[in-house]
Motif scaffolding. Structure first.
Motif, mmCIF file in Angstrom:
data_model
loop_
_atom_site.group_PDB
_atom_site.id
_atom_site.type_symbol
_atom_site.label_atom_id
_atom_site.label_comp_id
_atom_site.label_asym_id
_atom_site.label_seq_id
_atom_site.Cartn_x
_atom_site.Cartn_y
_atom_site.Cartn_z
ATOM 1 N N SER A 281 4.386 -17.663 3.476
ATOM 2 C CA SER A 281 4.019 -17.002 2.216
ATOM 3 C C SER A 281 2.705 -17.541 1.668
ATOM 4 C CB SER A 281 5.134 -17.152 1.178
ATOM 5 O OG SER A 281 5.337 -18.519 0.853
ATOM 6 N N LEU A 282 2.447 -18.848 1.896
ATOM 7 C CA LEU A 282 1.180 -19.439 1.451
ATOM 8 C C LEU A 282 0.007 -18.793 2.174
ATOM 9 C CD1 LEU A 282 -0.540 -21.598 0.006
ATOM 10 C CD2 LEU A 282 -0.017 -23.149 1.902
ATOM 11 N N VAL A 283 0.108 -18.689 3.508
ATOM 12 C CA VAL A 283 -0.973 -18.087 4.282
ATOM 13 C C VAL A 283 -1.149 -16.615 3.904
ATOM 14 C CG1 VAL A 283 -1.698 -17.417 6.606
ATOM 15 C CG2 VAL A 283 -0.749 -19.678 6.216
ATOM 16 N N GLU A 284 -0.035 -15.918 3.692
ATOM 17 C CA GLU A 284 -0.117 -14.500 3.313
ATOM 18 C C GLU A 284 -0.802 -14.331 1.954
ATOM 19 O OE1 GLU A 284 3.901 -13.178 3.550
ATOM 20 O OE2 GLU A 284 3.759 -12.638 5.683
ATOM 21 N N SER A 285 -0.496 -15.221 1.018
ATOM 22 C CA SER A 285 -1.132 -15.122 -0.303
ATOM 23 C C SER A 285 -2.629 -15.397 -0.207
ATOM 24 C CB SER A 285 -0.473 -16.087 -1.290
ATOM 25 O OG SER A 285 -0.726 -17.436 -0.932
ATOM 26 N N LEU A 286 -3.012 -16.375 0.633
ATOM 27 C CA LEU A 286 -4.435 -16.668 0.828
ATOM 28 C C LEU A 286 -5.131 -15.515 1.544
ATOM 29 C CD1 LEU A 286 -4.218 -20.433 1.866
ATOM 30 C CD2 LEU A 286 -5.022 -19.521 -0.308
ATOM 31 N N HIS A 287 -4.417 -14.914 2.504
ATOM 32 C CA HIS A 287 -4.973 -13.759 3.215
ATOM 33 C C HIS A 287 -5.166 -12.582 2.258
ATOM 34 C CE1 HIS A 287 -4.772 -10.066 5.685
ATOM 35 N NE2 HIS A 287 -5.487 -10.770 6.535
ATOM 36 N N ASN A 288 -4.186 -12.376 1.380
ATOM 37 C CA ASN A 288 -4.285 -11.282 0.410
ATOM 38 C C ASN A 288 -5.456 -11.495 -0.546
ATOM 39 O OD1 ASN A 288 -2.078 -9.971 1.497
ATOM 40 N ND2 ASN A 288 -0.615 -10.914 0.097
ATOM 41 N N GLU A 289 -5.652 -12.757 -0.958
ATOM 42 C CA GLU A 289 -6.781 -13.071 -1.838
ATOM 43 C C GLU A 289 -8.106 -12.747 -1.147
ATOM 44 O OE1 GLU A 289 -8.875 -17.008 -3.855
ATOM 45 O OE2 GLU A 289 -6.806 -17.140 -3.130
ATOM 46 N N GLU A 290 -8.204 -13.139 0.120
ATOM 47 C CA GLU A 290 -9.414 -12.843 0.894
ATOM 48 C C GLU A 290 -9.574 -11.329 1.079
ATOM 49 O OE1 GLU A 290 -11.347 -13.908 5.297
ATOM 50 O OE2 GLU A 290 -9.381 -14.681 4.728
ATOM 51 N N PHE A 291 -8.459 -10.655 1.314
ATOM 52 C CA PHE A 291 -8.493 -9.211 1.560
ATOM 53 C C PHE A 291 -8.986 -8.442 0.333
ATOM 54 C CE2 PHE A 291 -6.501 -4.983 1.790
ATOM 55 C CZ PHE A 291 -6.990 -4.566 3.025
ATOM 56 N N VAL A 292 -8.613 -8.912 -0.859
ATOM 57 C CA VAL A 292 -9.060 -8.259 -2.095
ATOM 58 C C VAL A 292 -10.586 -8.240 -2.161
ATOM 59 C CG1 VAL A 292 -9.178 -8.517 -4.599
ATOM 60 C CG2 VAL A 292 -6.978 -8.703 -3.439
ATOM 61 N N TRP A 293 -11.203 -9.397 -1.894
ATOM 62 C CA TRP A 293 -12.661 -9.477 -1.965
ATOM 63 C C TRP A 293 -13.317 -8.736 -0.801
ATOM 64 C CZ3 TRP A 293 -14.795 -10.591 -6.314
ATOM 65 C CH2 TRP A 293 -14.126 -11.421 -7.225
ATOM 66 N N LEU A 294 -12.691 -8.791 0.375
ATOM 67 C CA LEU A 294 -13.216 -8.025 1.512
ATOM 68 C C LEU A 294 -13.194 -6.526 1.209
ATOM 69 C CD1 LEU A 294 -11.667 -9.836 4.614
ATOM 70 C CD2 LEU A 294 -14.097 -9.465 4.206
ATOM 71 N N SER A 295 -12.110 -6.073 0.580
ATOM 72 C CA SER A 295 -11.993 -4.650 0.232
ATOM 73 C C SER A 295 -13.094 -4.235 -0.739
ATOM 74 C CB SER A 295 -10.621 -4.365 -0.388
ATOM 75 O OG SER A 295 -9.581 -4.700 0.499
ATOM 76 N N LYS A 296 -13.323 -5.075 -1.750
ATOM 77 C CA LYS A 296 -14.378 -4.764 -2.724
ATOM 78 C C LYS A 296 -15.737 -4.678 -2.033
ATOM 79 C CE LYS A 296 -12.177 -6.816 -6.814
ATOM 80 N NZ LYS A 296 -12.256 -7.865 -7.847
ATOM 81 N N ALA A 297 -16.001 -5.645 -1.132
ATOM 82 C CA ALA A 297 -17.294 -5.664 -0.429
ATOM 83 C C ALA A 297 -17.453 -4.426 0.447
ATOM 84 C CB ALA A 297 -17.417 -6.931 0.408
ATOM 85 N N GLN A 298 -16.384 -4.063 1.160
ATOM 86 C CA GLN A 298 -16.474 -2.907 2.051
ATOM 87 C C GLN A 298 -16.644 -1.606 1.272
ATOM 88 O OE1 GLN A 298 -16.858 -3.022 5.329
ATOM 89 N NE2 GLN A 298 -16.816 -5.249 5.099
ATOM 90 N N ILE A 299 -15.983 -1.497 0.128
ATOM 91 C CA ILE A 299 -16.143 -0.310 -0.713
ATOM 92 C C ILE A 299 -17.588 -0.202 -1.207
ATOM 93 C CG2 ILE A 299 -15.515 0.717 -2.939
ATOM 94 C CD1 ILE A 299 -12.660 -0.406 -2.442
ATOM 95 N N LEU A 300 -18.148 -1.338 -1.617
ATOM 96 C CA LEU A 300 -19.542 -1.349 -2.056
ATOM 97 C C LEU A 300 -20.483 -0.950 -0.919
ATOM 98 C CD1 LEU A 300 -19.611 -4.590 -4.230
ATOM 99 C CD2 LEU A 300 -20.112 -2.279 -5.038
#
Length: 876
Positions: A303-322
């Motif tokens: 769950s720790l790794v998944e939460s860190l992955h989700n945090e990274e994914f949020v910023w990756l998603s924003k960057a890709q949308i931009l």
């Protein structure tokens, strides 16, 4: 771990000699048309290429050369830097080092850009010529000749631009990778807490890689802008003021870059931070997988790794949308601009919309298409490069260990191997109190010095002071000779035993065999996993083979039995190393009478880096093993060979045997880290292989041979699941003898634990591991060499705590110290994977048993080196 020249030596046994690449001595024409690579291509066509067929790099392209040039520029800029200067030294070091070659690359890029930009004019002339009624052959041939010449210039300049950019990229990347590697070798202890192993891996794998992309994308960015400008000028030349309206959408798209770039840079910074955290956590989890499985913490860390992955994914998603938004705008721009230009021509009537005008406008706009497509990508990469510049700059400027105390001058210390005068040392500037104070030490060549004291007293810190691995606040340290260091936690790389002992050194058969014999190593059975004792002996043999002048041994005998420890001390320390200066940290008091001097460490400062130690228990069921056989891999030799016995409910069972006899493998079998090949392991008649791993492991408690902590706080390391109150945790801390240490910390239970618990001593880490099992209070407790590396006084206290807290539990204790198991209900003796004895210790002592021989060996060793002999020694 070898300290001096070994760090820079390649691990390959021998260097394969190959010819230097043809590029290094190619003629101008050969370089121009790349014919220097033909011989390799022909050879590759005729047969598969072998390693010796691949030519070596030219000396200018080798990593060592590129690093030296980079570091010269770096050190010059560091000296010139003022206190308030915030410019990126990495960037300017790169500029100083690679400016000349990038000027040449810029020249190639400029020629290519001009060649592409003028092509619409040639097209205009060609269409215009073809529409004429009169034929001028000379003019027509001139246009064709100019077209061919332009394309040749474009082709050659582009090839050389690409080739030299990639070459420059390779050299930058190599220099930065070496710089990061060398920097992490000399980071101070406090700086290490700011840069985890995962982050440093990121600096090399991500940041240095991106920095290598810098030349290519830098030249792409400015040439794209130039190409747009030139194409715009050509449009004005052909169309006139009709092209003016087309500048409006062009300017709009350009101005949108400013907020777009800022938002994208912010996203990229957050992506790198999130990526660092995820990689750090993933690396720590993979390195500590054994303890996570033993404690059944998989879901927590998943769950720790998944939460860190989700945090990274949020910023990756924003960057890709931009990026997608930016790409949409730029892909739309040629269509919008061309439409506006055509409308402008119609309205202003600045140019007729005939064939040459239309073809020229379309060709010019097509020339804008590639730059317009590349600019947003170049912008994105340059933003990432800027973030990487900042990260590497921060890392390379971080605090180093003192340079003066790590200098080792043989002439300066001709008589003494080690001299420390008025030495004061501290692990980091934030520590409340110094680690070592007013240290004065003089060790002559050939002397043997024993260092002893309680957990946390600073024994290992003394060795680090000699190594230059701890911050020196005052005093002097002189070391006269090369060093070899054997750490408490053995470090073995994947490969053969021979590879680990030679460690890049050439084979000297006589010296190798002497090292093997001195360290009591039996080489064979290569497929079998090494026990803790075998790993330590390999590490010791590595140091012996290195043939250094001074040996620093950090509690090397804690994970071997008394008999093996005696052999290692006599054959290795006192015989093989008889002419060497040896500083040995030890809890084995029986050896103290044999050394020249004893250094007793009495003040306990520090909160990290010292000794090792302890293990625990939990659950109240009976164990039964019936013909249990275990091997680590299919077709590998058996490690446990048909063990049959019963551990009765609530009994205390001691497991003893020589190093490598199968003690730790038995524990691995109980926790199903490895499944029995044949036979059964039962708890209350239930086969453990028939129940879920989580159900099994949550009913068992263990303090493993190697204490493992995770980055976080004391609280999260004692109890990562958050199931216990502060009162319960403090009670356990007191029972573990850690209350006094933790009380001194400003954040108490929330005080930090760095990667792998590096800011805590090995003994303190074992005490925290004991705290874990005291909190869980399961009815079966396993102690795997739990107290081997802590002092005898602390061991006695903890054994009493274990007896009191787990009085009604089944306790299985794997130990080398005979007093640890002498009062057990039953004793199991293993030898080469077989059960040779299993009975009450009192009955085994009344016979000529293997156990009685182990007891006799232990006590005779202690009597031989009794404490009365120590009194005659003059302490330091």
């Amino acid at each position: 771990m070898l300290i001096n020249e070994c760090l820079s030596e390649p691990l390959l046994g021998q260097k394969i000699e190959t010819k230097e690449t043809g590029f290094g001595h190619a003629t101008f024409l050969s370089k121009l048309i790349f014919s220097w690579v033909n011989s390799l291509l022909i050879l590759g066509y005729s047969k598969p290429l072998d390693l010796e067929d691949i030519p070596s790099l030219a000396s200018d392209d080798e990593a060592n050369t590129t690093y030296k040039k980079f570091v010269d520029a770096w050190e010059s800029l560091v000296r010139e830097r003022t206190k308030n200067n915030t410019k990126s030294l990495v960037l300017w070091s790169i500029v100083r080092t690679y400016l000349k070659e990038n000027i040449l690359i810029a020249f190639y890029a400029l020629i290519r850009t001009i060649s592409v930009a003028v092509s619409p004019l040639i097209l205009y002339a060609f269409v215009n010529y073809s529409n004429r009624t009169e034929v001028d052959l000379k003019q027509g041939l001139s246009i064709v000749g100019i077209l061919i010449l332009t394309k040749l210039f474009e082709s050659f300049s582009q090839r050389h631009w690409f080739f030299n950019s990639r070459r420059s990229r390779m050299k930058m990347r190599s220099a930065l990778m070496v710089a990061v590697y060398r920097k992490q070798l000399k980071l101070s202890s406090s700086a290490r807490t700011r840069h985890s192993a995962g982050e440093i891996m990121n600096y090399i794998a991500v940041d240095a890689y991106r920095m290598g992309e810098f030349p290519w994308w830098f030249h792409t960015a400015w040439t794209s802008a130039l190409q747009i400008v030139l194409s715009t000028v050509i449009l004005f030349g052909v169309v006139g003021i009709g092209a003016l309206p087309g500048l409006v959408p062009l300017l709009i798209f350009g101005l949108l870059n400013v907020p777009f770039a800022r938002i994208l840079k912010n996203c990229q910074s957050h992506i790198m931070i999130a990526q660092d955290k995820r990689l750090r956590s993933t690396s720590e989890i993979l390195n500590s997988m054994k303890i996570i499985k033993l404690q059944s913490w998989e879901e927590k860390f998943k769950s720790l790794v998944e939460s860190l992955h989700n945090e990274e994914f949020v910023w990756l998603s924003k960057a890709q949308i931009l990026k997608a938004f930016g790409s949409f705008l730029y892909w739309m721009s040629p269509t919008v601009i061309s439409t506006v230009v055509f409308v402008g021509c119609i309205v202003s009537q600045s140019a007729p919309l005939n064939a040459e005008t239309i073809f020229t406008i379309l060709a010019a706009l097509r020339n804008m298409g590639e730059p317009v497509r590349m600019i947003p990508e170049a912008l994105s990469i340059m933003i990432q490069v800027k973030v990487s510049f900042d990260r590497l700059n921060k890392f390379l400027l971080d605090e180093d260990l003192n340079n003066d105390d790590s200098e080792r001058n043989l002439q300066q210390c001709s008589v003494n191997a080690v001299e420390i005068q008025d030495g004061n040392f501290i692990w980091d500037h934030e520590s409340v109190s110094p680690t070592l104070t007013c240290l004065n030490l003089e060790i002559k060549q050939g002397q043997k010095i024993a260092v002893c004291g309680p957990v946390g007293a600073g024994k290992s810190s003394l060795l680090y002071a000699i190594l230059g691995e701890i911050l020196k606040t005052s005093g002097t340290v002189n070391v006269g000779g090369t060093l070899a260091y054997v750490s408490q936690s053995s470090w073995i790389e994947s490969g053969t035993v021979q590879d680990n002992i030679l460690f890049g050194k050439p084979m000297d058969k006589t010296r190798y065999e002497k090292a093997i014999k001195a360290c009591d190593l039996e080489i064979g059975q290569r497929g079998i996993n090494l026990s803790g004792g075998q790993k330590q002996r390999i590490q010791l043999a590595r140091a012996v083979y290195n043939d250094a002048d001074i040996y620093l041994l950090d509690d090397p005998f804690s994970v071997v039995d008394a008999h093996t420890a005696s052999i290692l001390f006599n054959d290795c320390v006192m015989t093989s190393l008889r002419e060497k200066a040896v500083v040995i940290v030890t809890h084995q008091l029986e050896f103290l009478s044999e050394v020249d001097n004893i250094l007793v460490m009495e003040q306990p400062f520090n909160q990290g880096y010292v000794s090792s130690g302890l293990v625990g228990l939990s659950l109240s069921y009976a164990f039964t093993l019936t013909g249990a056989q275990i091997r680590y891999r299919p077709n590998a030799p058996l490690v446990l060979k048909g063990i049959t016995c019963t551990f009765h409910e609530g009994s205390r069972v001691g497991v003893v045997g020589r190093t490598g006899s199968g003690k730790s493998t038995l524990i691995s079998g109980l926790f199903r880290l490895v499944e029995p090949s044949t036979g059964d392991i039962l708890i209350d008649g239930i086969n453990i292989c028939s129940i879920g791993l989580k159900d099994l492991r949550t009913k068992l408690c263990i303090i493993p041979q190697e204490p493992t902590l995770f980055k976080g706080s004391i609280r999260t390391n004692l109890e990562p699941l958050g199931l216990y109150s502060d009162d319960e945790i403090w009670k356990v801390v007191e029972k573990c003898q850690l209350k006094e240490t933790i009380d001194k910390l400003p954040s108490l239970l929330d005080s930090s634990v760095s990667d792998e618990g590096g800011n805590w001593s090995l003994g303190e880490r074992q005490l925290i591991c004991l705290g874990r099992v005291l909190l869980k209070r399961n009815r079966i407790l396993v102690l795997d060499e739990a107290t081997a590396s802590i002092d005898s006084a602390t061991d006695a206290i903890l054994q009493r705590v274990i007896r009191q807290e787990f009085a009604e539990c089944t306790v299985i204790t794997v130990a080398h110290r005979i007093p640890t198991v002498i009062d057990s209900d039953m004793v199991m003796v293993l030898s080469y994977g077989k059960l040779v004895e299993y009975d009450e210790p009192s009955k085994l002592m009344d016979t000529n048993s293997s156990f009685s021989k182990l007891v006799t060996e232990y006590w005779s060793s202690c009597r031989k080196n009794s404490f009365t002999n120590i009194i005659s020694k003059q302490p330091l």
